[in-house]
Every structure is written in structure tokens, then in C-alpha cells.
Design a protein around this motif. Sequence first.
Motif, short mmCIF file in Angstrom:
data_model
loop_
_atom_site.label_atom_id
_atom_site.label_comp_id
_atom_site.label_asym_id
_atom_site.label_seq_id
_atom_site.Cartn_x
_atom_site.Cartn_y
_atom_site.Cartn_z
N ALA A 1 0.82 -1.21 0.00
CA ALA A 1 0.00 0.00 0.00
C ALA A 1 0.86 1.27 0.00
N ALA A 2 2.13 1.15 0.38
CA ALA A 2 2.96 2.34 0.61
C ALA A 2 3.06 3.27 -0.61
N PRO A 3 3.31 2.76 -1.84
CA PRO A 3 3.40 3.70 -2.97
C PRO A 3 2.10 4.46 -3.22
N ALA A 4 0.97 3.76 -3.17
CA ALA A 4 -0.31 4.44 -3.43
C ALA A 4 -0.62 5.46 -2.33
N MET A 5 -0.13 5.18 -1.12
CA MET A 5 -0.35 6.13 -0.02
C MET A 5 0.61 7.32 -0.08
N GLY A 6 1.58 7.24 -0.99
CA GLY A 6 2.56 8.34 -1.11
C GLY A 6 3.67 8.25 -0.08
N ILE A 7 3.77 7.11 0.62
CA ILE A 7 4.79 6.97 1.67
C ILE A 7 6.12 6.52 1.07
N ALA A 8 6.07 5.76 -0.04
CA ALA A 8 7.30 5.24 -0.64
C ALA A 8 7.17 5.25 -2.16
N ASP A 9 8.35 5.18 -2.83
CA ASP A 9 8.34 5.10 -4.30
C ASP A 9 8.34 3.64 -4.73
N ALA A 10 9.02 2.80 -3.94
CA ALA A 10 9.17 1.38 -4.30
C ALA A 10 9.02 0.55 -3.03
N ILE A 11 8.81 -0.76 -3.22
CA ILE A 11 8.81 -1.64 -2.04
C ILE A 11 9.74 -2.81 -2.30
N LEU A 12 10.27 -3.35 -1.22
CA LEU A 12 11.10 -4.56 -1.32
C LEU A 12 10.47 -5.57 -0.38
N ASP A 13 9.80 -6.57 -0.98
CA ASP A 13 9.04 -7.50 -0.14
C ASP A 13 9.01 -8.87 -0.79
N LEU A 14 8.44 -9.83 -0.05
CA LEU A 14 8.33 -11.19 -0.58
C LEU A 14 7.20 -11.26 -1.59
N VAL A 15 7.46 -12.02 -2.65
CA VAL A 15 6.46 -12.23 -3.70
C VAL A 15 6.35 -13.74 -3.92
N SER A 16 5.12 -14.20 -4.01
CA SER A 16 4.98 -15.62 -4.33
C SER A 16 4.18 -15.75 -5.62
N SER A 17 2.87 -15.61 -5.55
CA SER A 17 2.07 -15.71 -6.78
C SER A 17 2.12 -14.41 -7.58
N GLY A 18 2.43 -13.31 -6.93
CA GLY A 18 2.45 -12.00 -7.61
C GLY A 18 1.10 -11.30 -7.53
N THR A 19 0.10 -11.96 -6.92
CA THR A 19 -1.25 -11.38 -6.86
C THR A 19 -1.27 -10.05 -6.10
N THR A 20 -0.60 -10.01 -4.95
CA THR A 20 -0.66 -8.79 -4.13
C THR A 20 -0.07 -7.60 -4.90
N LEU A 21 1.03 -7.84 -5.62
CA LEU A 21 1.62 -6.75 -6.42
C LEU A 21 0.62 -6.29 -7.49
N ARG A 22 0.08 -7.28 -8.21
CA ARG A 22 -0.85 -6.95 -9.30
C ARG A 22 -2.04 -6.14 -8.79
N GLU A 23 -2.59 -6.62 -7.68
CA GLU A 23 -3.79 -5.95 -7.14
C GLU A 23 -3.49 -4.53 -6.68
N ASN A 24 -2.22 -4.22 -6.47
CA ASN A 24 -1.85 -2.89 -6.00
C ASN A 24 -1.12 -2.08 -7.07
N ASN A 25 -1.28 -2.53 -8.34
CA ASN A 25 -0.72 -1.78 -9.46
C ASN A 25 0.80 -1.62 -9.41
N LEU A 26 1.47 -2.66 -8.92
CA LEU A 26 2.93 -2.62 -8.83
C LEU A 26 3.51 -3.67 -9.77
N LYS A 27 4.79 -3.49 -10.14
CA LYS A 27 5.44 -4.47 -11.03
C LYS A 27 6.85 -4.77 -10.55
N GLU A 28 7.30 -6.00 -10.81
CA GLU A 28 8.70 -6.35 -10.56
C GLU A 28 9.51 -5.89 -11.77
N ILE A 29 10.83 -5.76 -11.57
CA ILE A 29 11.66 -5.30 -12.68
C ILE A 29 12.86 -6.23 -12.86
N GLU A 30 13.43 -6.18 -14.06
CA GLU A 30 14.56 -7.05 -14.37
C GLU A 30 15.74 -6.75 -13.43
#
Length: 406
Positions: free
Chosen positions: A233-262
Motif C-alpha cells: 500500500a505504501a506507494p499508493a499512499m505516497g509513503i514510498a516510491d518502491a517496495i522490497l518484499d516477498l512475492v509468491s504468486s504476484g497477486t498482491t503486487l498486481r492488485e496494487n498496481n505494482l510491477k517487478e523489474i529485471e
Amino acid sequence: MSVAPLQPNFQQCAAAASLASSTSLFPSSFSFRLITLRPSISALRPVVCCLSQSQVSVVNGKIDNRVSERNEIRLGLPSKGRMASDTLDLLKDCQLSVKQVNPRQYVAEIPQLSNLEVWFQRPKDIVRKLLSGDLDLGIVGFDTVSEYGKENEDLILVHDALDYGDCRLSLAIPKYGIFENINSMRELAQMPQWTAEKPLRVATGFTYLGPKFMKENGLEHVTFSTADGALEAAPAMGIADAILDLVSSGTTLRENNLKEIEGGVVLESQAVLVASRKSLMQRKGALDTTHEILERLEAHLRAIGQFTVTANMRGSSADEVAERVLSQPSLSGLQGPTVSPVFCKRDGKVSPDYYAIVICIPKKALYKSVQQLRAIGGSGVLVSPLTYIFDEETPRWRQLLSKLGL
Ligand SMILES: Nc1ncnc2c1ncn2[C@@H]1O[C@H](COP(=O)(O)OP(=O)(O)OP(=O)(O)O)[C@@H](O)[C@H]1O
Ligand SMILES: O=P(O)(O)OC[C@H]1O[C@H](OP(=O)(O)OP(=O)(O)O)[C@H](O)[C@@H]1O
Ligand SMILES: [Mg+2]
């Protein structure tokens, strides 16, 4: 926020010192309870200062590297979270069921391992207590070992792939705005927006691995903030530009309009069995118990990927049948096929009528193998699950001995 790497020579001492000095790491009620249970431990160190109730203490100005003198070997298991029940299930599948009198009790036993105490702890505390000498073995995610173990040489991976808790620690950025066309760490590092006055703001619970990773990727102007959950939630709340967190299925990122990068994956993680090197080297019985746990884990984990397949084959001799089987790429089994004559009585004479073959086959290759069996004249194919595969010696045991210099 960045944490300076520890000097190798002082790692154990410094880790123990920081553990002992941080009351948040050792809730006083818990420490006191342990000390009360084991009064002999504190009595062992008569002089100067005792850093924790366990092994790394400073006696007359010298680092005392001995393990504390308790008789039981202690295994730490996750007390809560998604790893807790999967860990108990895995041990049960290895015939090492944990007997816990009630779920609020933090100590338990595994009747098959008589000299072992199981202590339920939060994953990060398992790693901290391995370093302080209050646990000898633990099962946690590799991410937790890496974050809280901080590359301490006392931690040894005994089994690095317990086959559950799969996830990756990954940097994610918004799909929108200034990040719309940013798809790699290199592009992120080259963005002109990040300056000393206005650094990239990263929200993460990984405050050791995070700064290290960003530095290794050439990102100079970065600040970190931390939270215990829902970081997405941090980027949408304006608290952070990026997040570093655990990803498994990728659903939580997708649902929050975030993407992983190369290049943004810090590490791949799954559950691991980790040990304190000092305990394995010095605590009586620790290496034997570790060997038994490792053997059972390996036997189970090797077996779950395999089926036993039996089939009947006509042929002139066992050798001829074996040659036909081995001519097929997917039928070589673990160590080649077992070929046994099946005897029949015909016209009063007993002779091998056909041959039964038994092979182990990887589950993924089952259908291909059945097709190959049929192609060489196999019939009556029976497929059964395998429970354990005990090798003569497990490769991980040899690796462990070599890591210990034994
Ligand atoms: N989405 C996930 N899928 C698979 N494994 C995960 C996932 N998230 C975390 N893990 C693994 O499970 C471990 C424990 O995670 P879990 O979320 O259960 O506990 P925690 O994050 O320590 O506690 P909490 O989330 O309650 O603060 C992690 O260290 C990681 O190894
Ligand atoms: O890629 P996914 O399959 O969507 O999983 C990723 C999510 O799982 C973990 O959170 P958890 O469920 O542990 O909640 P938490 O934020 O409360 O720790 C992790 O912190 C991510 O938020
Ligand atoms: Mg979590």
C-alpha cells in the motif's frame, strides 16, 4: 537505515553483544524463564560479564566460544505464520511428529529423537537464537536466515530446499507515473529524479538486505522506511516510491498496481534447515541428531518426486530384458532397473515365463515413461507412490561435513 557489515573476526561476539543488549530481542519474561529452568548455565561463567545465558561470553577479557552446557539439543520451529503448519506437516511425513501438549505451550518434543527439545519461536527469533546459542537447529525461510543471519559464519545450511514456503524477495515499483517505462534496476538507477535531497524511498521489512542490494546495484540516493505488513500500500499512499518484499504468486503486487523489474530479485527463498556451527562442532549428540533429521528429510523429499513403476515384459533372459529397458531414455530408474523372473509351471516344467521390472520414475516423466515401456513390450504397468528413498549416504551430509571441515 543501512547496516554496516560485521567484521568476520568479531561477528560472533558482536552478534551476541547486540542480542544481549537489545531487550526487544530477548523478552525479559522469556529469558528469565529459561534461566530459572537451567540455573547451571549462568553458574558456569563465574567471572566478568555474561552476554546471554548461553555461550559467547567474555571471560577475563577473552572471547569464550564454548557452547553452554545443557544436555538437550534444541530445534526451533516457527510458532506462527504460514510456515508453522507446513513445518509440522513435513516433520510428520518424515515420521518425526512433534508432540505439543497445547498450542500455547512453546516447548514440545519429538519422541523419536530422545535428546531433542522443540521450541516454537517467531522465524526471526529462531535465527537470532541460533546466533546467541540458545538454539542449535532451526527451520525457517531462507529469506529470514539471510536477513537476520547477516552472513554470520556460525550459521550453516544443513538442508537448503525443504520444498515449501517458496517465494522471492523482490523490488517492485508502480506501473504508472514516472515509473511507467522503467523495467530494470539499471533504468531505475539511471533515473534523474533521485538525488541526495530527494532520494528513492523504499518501504521494506528487510533492513539488512535492502540497503545492501541497492548499493550493489549502484543506487546511491535511497532511503528506507519499514513496516510489518501490507507494504504494497505504501506507494499508493505516497509513503514510498518502491517496495522490497516477498512475492509468491504476484497477486498482491498486481492488485496494487505494482510491477517487478529485471534484476530486481534479491533472493529466491524456501524453507531450510539451518544449524549453529558451534553447536554441531561442540554440543554432544548435535551432529548425530542432525544426521538423523537430515536423512529422514532427504529420504522423504527425494521420494515425493518419484513413483515406483512395475511392469511385465516377455523376454529370453533377464539380461536381454534389462538391455531393452535401458535402451529407453526415461527408464533407467535411480540405479537401473530391477529385473526379476516370474516362474510358471508348464508341462510339468518350471521356467521363467516373463520378467517383472521395477523402476523409480520422476513424477513429471510418468506418462512418457509408460509410453516407452509399452514401446518395448511392457504390459500390466502398475504405478505406486514412494514414501522414502534412503541412499547409501546423502550428498548433503557429505557437504555438511565438508563445511564443518570434518
Ligand atoms: N506469499 C508467500 N508465499 C510463500 N511463502 C511466503 C510468502 N510470504 C512469506 N513466505 C515465507 O514464509 C515465511 C513466514 O512468512 P509469514 O508471513 O508467515 O510470517 P511473517 O511475515 O514472519 O509474519 P507476519 O507476516 O505475521 O508478520 C517468510 O519468511 C517466507 O519465507
Ligand atoms: O505474491 P503473493 O502470493 O500475493 O504473496 C505476497 C504477499 O505475501 C506476504 O504477505 P503476508 O500474506 O504474509 O501478509 P503480511 O503483509 O501481513 O506479512 C508478502 O509480504 C506479500 O505481501
Ligand atoms: Mg507475512
